[in-house]
Enzyme design. Structure first.
Site, PDB file in Angstrom:
ATOM      1  N   LYS A  82      16.540  14.833  52.381  1.00  0.00           N
ATOM      2  CA  LYS A  82      17.845  15.288  51.331  1.00  0.00           C
ATOM      3  C   LYS A  82      18.931  13.890  51.329  1.00  0.00           C
ATOM      4  CE  LYS A  82      21.446  18.998  51.862  1.00  0.00           C
ATOM      5  NZ  LYS A  82      21.975  19.839  53.155  1.00  0.00           N
ATOM      6  N   SER A 157      22.472  24.278  50.649  1.00  0.00           N
ATOM      7  CA  SER A 157      22.647  23.018  49.800  1.00  0.00           C
ATOM      8  C   SER A 157      21.443  22.279  49.492  1.00  0.00           C
ATOM      9  CB  SER A 157      24.055  22.339  50.225  1.00  0.00           C
ATOM     10  OG  SER A 157      23.427  21.916  51.499  1.00  0.00           O
ATOM     11  N   SER A 181      22.337  26.017  54.987  1.00  0.00           N
ATOM     12  CA  SER A 181      21.390  25.216  53.784  1.00  0.00           C
ATOM     13  C   SER A 181      20.170  24.805  53.644  1.00  0.00           C
ATOM     14  CB  SER A 181      22.473  23.868  53.737  1.00  0.00           C
ATOM     15  OG  SER A 181      23.480  24.201  53.003  1.00  0.00           O
TER      16      SER A 181
HETATM   17  N1  GLN Z   1      26.749  27.711  51.421  1.00  0.00           N
HETATM   18  C1  GLN Z   1      27.404  27.045  52.815  1.00  0.00           C
HETATM   19  C2  GLN Z   1      28.460  26.243  52.499  1.00  0.00           C
HETATM   20  O1  GLN Z   1      28.608  26.031  50.991  1.00  0.00           O
HETATM   21  C3  GLN Z   1      26.321  26.593  53.551  1.00  0.00           C
HETATM   22  C4  GLN Z   1      26.295  25.035  53.493  1.00  0.00           C
HETATM   23  C5  GLN Z   1      25.742  24.237  54.423  1.00  0.00           C
HETATM   24  O2  GLN Z   1      24.792  24.717  55.194  1.00  0.00           O
HETATM   25  N2  GLN Z   1      25.365  22.982  54.273  1.00  0.00           N
HETATM   26  O3  GLN Z   1      29.164  25.796  53.327  1.00  0.00           O
END
Ligand code: GLN
Length: 522
Positions: A82, A157, A181
């Site tokens: 990532k 994400s 994420s």
């Molecule tokens: N959807 C969550 C957020 O927007 C998870 C994000 C993550 O785990 N980086 O913060």
């Protein structure tokens, strides 16, 4: 590790012209990579293997045995990372226009440990800017499509990593999980997603979003692969003071498997009850937003079906499943977003065009330089969260928001501990089975979810981060052509147990692959 493992097979075996053409064809449809450059990865791998490790994983014998076992299973494989995790020479854009084109001067510990075992980075994957989002559409660079249906999102994400694994472009990829994420995109794309317990894997080299919640996680095409990657990455690292070794008495990654486990189930009915209670509270207080949030977190029928099926199948596999309730869950999302935004506002302060970030061509003075950098560099979701973070932390108000969120966080952790136990001792359950997300991969525009609904839907994933527990998402079934995952949560350092349960499930119910999928590795 000795130097005669089969790196000679690079680039011949997996990086053949046929493989490159396969990646290119898929990428035209899904755009999972921000940068695909295997040659750069070969250089980084050679460097990692030749040089001194910047940090060595611990040498406790059981952990070392597990690591050697894992290395034999996955050495020589390509993987993706990532684009918020550092790999020397590769992009480190974090999905932000502000950092686009930045090349990392160093490599994350987790990546370096994989490279030293002979795995090669082939590229960097797309993400919601700085990890903020659930669709990968918040990326400032590109949108990633779901390999199962390219009109839908891949989740987020870590959506780029999930899509790349689902399409067979890599056997595994690294992601980060702050509030879901890794697990949510894994569920959307039909792959395995492991969020290790807090501190189990070094965060050195992961660009910080919400430091007390997040960690590096794994997206993989099979449970066995996720297990091997975890075995190689985990362990204390002097470069991350919050990382630590698994205690010797924690479940082995490669040991004897217990056939039958006691699994607590947060059933759809229990969820509906908790949400109805939340909606009632909302009704009494006249808070419309709370009522909408409860609605957004209720499971869509295909997800409910897949969850019920997973429960049946786990019972048929010999596990004992018992319903549990976790009332504190309903406060999870507000606590998560309060803490995550507060930490983000501090962590992102360095992106000012002076220390980091692309500068505007012209500015009146230093303040103007910072304003212009952030105004043009950050997307709207990032701006929103920085504002929210500074709001909840402003002087005189910390009690009302931040400290309250921290109290909720402790309460949720205690609730989980009452079922699972803690490092100090086992509880009555070995794991908890929960949905990952209330919907399957959603579409865009009319067919999408509003930013508010996406946040409300983080209910099932964010609690593992608040409690710091390991959680593993794996495909339960396909419903109407789209994968649906379920997740298992466990006590600290019980990743091995979660992997055992999921591996048994996979053996009995092999995971489906999207049309056009081809595997280039065993
Ligand atoms: N959807 C969550 C957020 O927007 C998870 C994000 C993550 O785990 N980086 O913060």
């Amino acid at each position: 590790m000795s130097d005669n493992s089969p790196r000679g097979e690079f680039p011949g075996r997996f990086l053949s012209p046929e493989y490159t053409a396969y990646v290119k064809a898929w990428e035209e449809k899904i755009a999972s990579f921000i940068q695909f450059e295997p040659a750069l990865g070969e250089a980084s791998l050679r460097e990692a293997r030749a040089g001194e490790p910047s940090s060595e994983a611990s040498a406790a014998s059981s952990i070392k045995e597990d690591r050697d076992h894992a290395a034999a299973l996955i050495k020589g494989l390509p993987f993706a990372v990532k684009d918020n995790i550092a790999v020397r020479g590769f992009s480190l854009s974090c999905g932000s226009r502000l950092l686009e084109g930045l090349a990392s001067p160093y490599t994350a510990t987790a990546v370096q440990r994989l490279e030293r075992s002979g795995c090669q980075v082939v590229g960097k994957t797309n993400l919601d800017e700085f990890g903020m989002g659930s669709s990968t559409d918040n990326s400032g660079i590109q949108k990633t499509n779901n390999p199962w249906d390219t009109s839908r999102v891949s989740g987020g994400s870590s959506g780029g990593s999930a899509a790349a694994v689902a399409a067979g472009l890599v056997p595994f990829a690294l992601g980060s999980d702050t509030g879901g994420s890794v697990r949510q995109p894994a569920s959307f794309c039909g792959v395995v997603g492991l969020k290790p317990g807090y501190g189990a894997v070094s965060r050195y080299g992961l660009v910080a979003y919400a430091s007390s919640l997040e960690g590096i996680g794994i997206l993989a095409d099979s449970v066995a692969r996720a297990r091997a990657v975890f075995a190689l990455m985990r362990g204390g690292d002097p470069l991350d003071q919050t990382s630590l070794d698994a205690p010797p008495e924690s479940p082995r990654l490669y040991g004897e498997k217990k056939e039958s486990r006691v699994i607590g189930v947060l059933s759809a009915q229990a969820i509906a009850r908790a949400l109805a209670a939340a909606a009632d509270e909302a009704g009494a207080s006249g808070d419309k937003a709370l009522a909408i949030a409860a609605q957004a977190a209720s499971l869509e029928p295909p997800v409910e079906r897949a969850f019920a099926l997973a429960r049946e199948r786990l019972t048929a596999l010999g596990h004992t499943l018992k319903d549990i309730e976790i009332p504190g869950l309903k406060y999870g999302v507000p606590a998560y977003y309060t803490i995550a935004a507060a930490e983000a506002s501090a962590n992102l302060a360095r992106f000012d065009g002076i220390r980091y970030g692309r500068r505007p061509p012209w500015a009146e003075n230093p303040d103007d330089l910072i304003d212009k950098t952030r105004d043009t560099g950050f997307g709207s979701e990032v701006k929103l969260r920085i504002l929210l973070g500074t709001f909840v932390l402003r002087s005189g108000f910390q009690d009302r928001y931040y400290l309250r969120a921290q109290r909720i966080r402790s309460g949720i952790r205690k609730e989980f501990e009452s079922f699972l136990g803690s490092a100090a001792g086992k509880g009555p359950f070995d794991a908890i089975l929960m949905p990952v997300f209330p919907t399957r991969a959603f579409g865009r525009g009319e067919a999408g979810l509003s930013p508010f609904a996406q946040k409300a839907a983080d209910l099932y994933t964010c609690c593992a981060n608040l409690a710091g527990l390991p959680a593993l998402s794996f495909p339960a079934n396909n419903e109407e052509g789209l994968p649906v995952g379920v997740q298992l949560l466990g006590r600290a350092f019980s990743e091995g147990t979660l992997l055992d349960i999921a591996e048994g499930y996979e053996a009995a119910h092999p995971f489906a692959r999207p049309e056009g999928y081809k595997a280039f590795w065993p």
